[in-house]
Write a protein that holds these residues in place. Structure first.
Motif, PDB file in Angstrom:
ATOM      1  N   ILE A  71      55.661  -4.955  40.735  1.00 61.12           N
ATOM      2  CA  ILE A  71      55.302  -4.294  41.986  1.00 61.12           C
ATOM      3  C   ILE A  71      55.372  -2.781  41.926  1.00 61.12           C
TER       4      ILE A  71
ATOM      5  N   GLU B  35      54.586   1.081  40.616  1.00 66.78           N
ATOM      6  CA  GLU B  35      53.291   1.656  40.218  1.00 66.78           C
ATOM      7  C   GLU B  35      53.141   1.709  38.697  1.00 66.78           C
ATOM      8  N   VAL B  36      54.263   1.766  37.979  1.00 64.85           N
ATOM      9  CA  VAL B  36      54.155   1.770  36.514  1.00 64.85           C
ATOM     10  C   VAL B  36      53.719   0.392  36.029  1.00 64.85           C
TER      11      VAL B  36
ATOM     12  N   ILE C 215      51.938  -1.867  37.681  1.00 65.35           N
ATOM     13  CA  ILE C 215      50.531  -2.140  38.010  1.00 65.35           C
ATOM     14  C   ILE C 215      49.606  -1.220  37.208  1.00 65.35           C
ATOM     15  N   GLY C 216      50.050   0.011  36.951  1.00 67.65           N
ATOM     16  CA  GLY C 216      49.251   0.904  36.100  1.00 67.65           C
ATOM     17  C   GLY C 216      49.104   0.342  34.698  1.00 67.65           C
ATOM     18  N   ARG C 217      50.184  -0.216  34.169  1.00 69.53           N
ATOM     19  CA  ARG C 217      50.126  -0.824  32.832  1.00 69.53           C
ATOM     20  C   ARG C 217      49.223  -2.054  32.847  1.00 69.53           C
TER      21      ARG C 217
ATOM     22  N   VAL D 163      46.606  -2.513  34.804  1.00 67.08           N
ATOM     23  CA  VAL D 163      45.231  -2.012  34.864  1.00 67.08           C
ATOM     24  C   VAL D 163      44.759  -1.581  33.475  1.00 67.08           C
ATOM     25  N   ARG D 164      45.636  -0.927  32.739  1.00 75.76           N
ATOM     26  CA  ARG D 164      45.255  -0.413  31.415  1.00 75.76           C
ATOM     27  C   ARG D 164      45.433  -1.431  30.286  1.00 75.76           C
TER      28      ARG D 164
ATOM     29  N   ASP E  98      48.490  -5.380  47.038  1.00 80.94           N
ATOM     30  CA  ASP E  98      49.059  -4.920  45.766  1.00 80.94           C
ATOM     31  C   ASP E  98      49.627  -6.066  44.937  1.00 80.94           C
TER      32      ASP E  98
END
Lengths: 279, 279
Positions: free
Chosen positions: B118, B120-121, B123-125, B127-128, B164
């Protein structure tokens, strides 16, 4: 009759706003650009940034590594720039040679200085609607749509791209504006069936003149992120066959003079935002 | 004739795999659950996790704050748990009362212990396409599709949710599997036109029995993430009107016994992954 979405004029307006802001605030910003290897297009973009910084009275620092450089040196430099209070923003030129760990290098850029919104923290913050810097091309597309006062809420936006710097961030910027979003890519089946449903079609397929009138419905808003040099380097075209498709569009971006013209303006806008994020 | 996607049996198989792994590896894991306020459903879920941990010989810690608690205390606890080597994973029960800054609190959870993916790191990971823990519900949906050996590449997956923890992470997990992805939500126009194009339709609209047979085409794979208690708490239904729609489906999840049955199993799977991320 279609309307042209004018990236050149829009970017001029944005840069003028930036220039005015910098004069009034009397801020002295620094843009630090890192290039790894000697990609020709990338070198061209570096020079363009340098000139623009001179014009706007922004301090410009350039760090070049050859393709045999030690990855640790690059990471050390990023660490140094992250911690240097005189550095407002960091931009890593793409592409970087394949022998480098792109993920590892981009992850090191501080979220406060990440001018192309490329680190996982930046994109995670974007996904969660938190404050952050957006990837310049995706941001440029949104800004063009905004400046043309094109309503996004409820519109079906189809994006032909799923990269970390265009398709993925753009999908979240559009969702945030209450658009319905479809992401297509090379494995998509029935592509035309899907593109023909789009109210707004955003194309970044890296294939010249790929989109013709059979891909779109009457009244579509068509955004072309492609850029290809053709005819012995005498002419630039996009991913969209402009002449074939234009009469079906309500709005369309030209190439050149569309999305491509926006990216450096968005970079400067991000640089100013970075200076504000620091306080 | 439709096939049922059996979340109960699938979650049993996954939990058996987890149990075997824990026995063989002889690892002693700890699950730390934080609850803020006294939401009834959330309390039920806490107890369910506690029982499961006892069964699997996983150490279970529970921290409860009342709704007037000081936010700083909660953040201090998360810091402490992040740094405690005996804590394998942290799960923050949702919903948390509105007077708390959800964004700030969830952001504090270490990416190595973020069992609901949950921060942002995390979810950013995601996404990438970097290594990370996935939100349990989204992960459960993917796992159900995988266990049924449903091919995702080139399939058009339509998700009715943009949160999210479901819609956004799921869109990236599906993209990673080469699916074409559309995200719809409350502002989407022509919803039925879009859902009728779906090869796989994933529904989390929080509206009971919302999807009937007019929303889907013949042969659709239908995944229902909804859960509603009806008939004076005697019956549970989903967002999908199962009886109305089932004959048009090739596969369909029941409610109860579909996606909802998967989430605790995915939590334990994430806990094991967290123990491996630490090395």
């Amino acid at each position: 009759m279609y309307k042209l979405i004018d990236g050149i004029n829009t970017s001029k307006i944005i840069l003028k706003e930036c220039e005015d802001y910098l004069k009034i605030s009397n801020k002295k910003l620094n843009l630090s650009v890192i290039q790894i290897g000697g990609d020709i297009a990338s070198t061209l973009y570096v020079n363009r940034k340098k000139k623009l910084c001179e014009k706007l009275n922004i301090d410009f620092s350039f760090y070049k590594f050859d393709e045999n450089a030690n990855e640790i040196e690059i990471i050390d430099l990023i660490d140094k720039l992250n911690n240097d209070k005189n550095v407002t923003g960091i931009f890593l030129e793409m592409p970087i040679p394949k022998n480098f760990d792109k993920e590892k290098i981009t992850s090191k850029i501080s979220v406060y200085k990440d001018l192309d919104g490329i680190s996982e923290v930046s994109i995670g913050r974007l996904v969660r609607n938190m404050d952050c810097l957006y990837p310049c091309t995706a941001y440029g597309v949104i800004e063009l749509l905004n400046k043309m006062e094109i309503e996004l809420s409820g519109k079906h936006c189809v994006i032909l791209n799923r990269s970390d710097v265009i398709g993925k961030p753009l999908s979240h910027l559009l969702l945030r504006n209450d658009a319905t979003v479809t992401i297509c890519h090379s494995k998509t089946k029935n592509l035309k069936e899907i593109t023909n449903m789009a109210d707004i079609l955003i194309v970044a397929v890296n294939s010249k003149l790929f989109i013709d009138k059979t891909f779109v419905r009457e009244g579509v808003i068509l955004i072309d992120c492609g850029i290809h040099v053709v005819d012995d380097e005498r002419r630039i075209v996009g991913d969209v066959n402009f002449d074939d498709v234009k009469e079906k569009c309500s709005y369309i971006t030209p190439v050149p003079g569309g999305v491509g013209a926006m990216t450096t303006a968005m970079l400067i806008k991000n640089l100013i935002k970075a200076s504000e994020m620091y306080g």
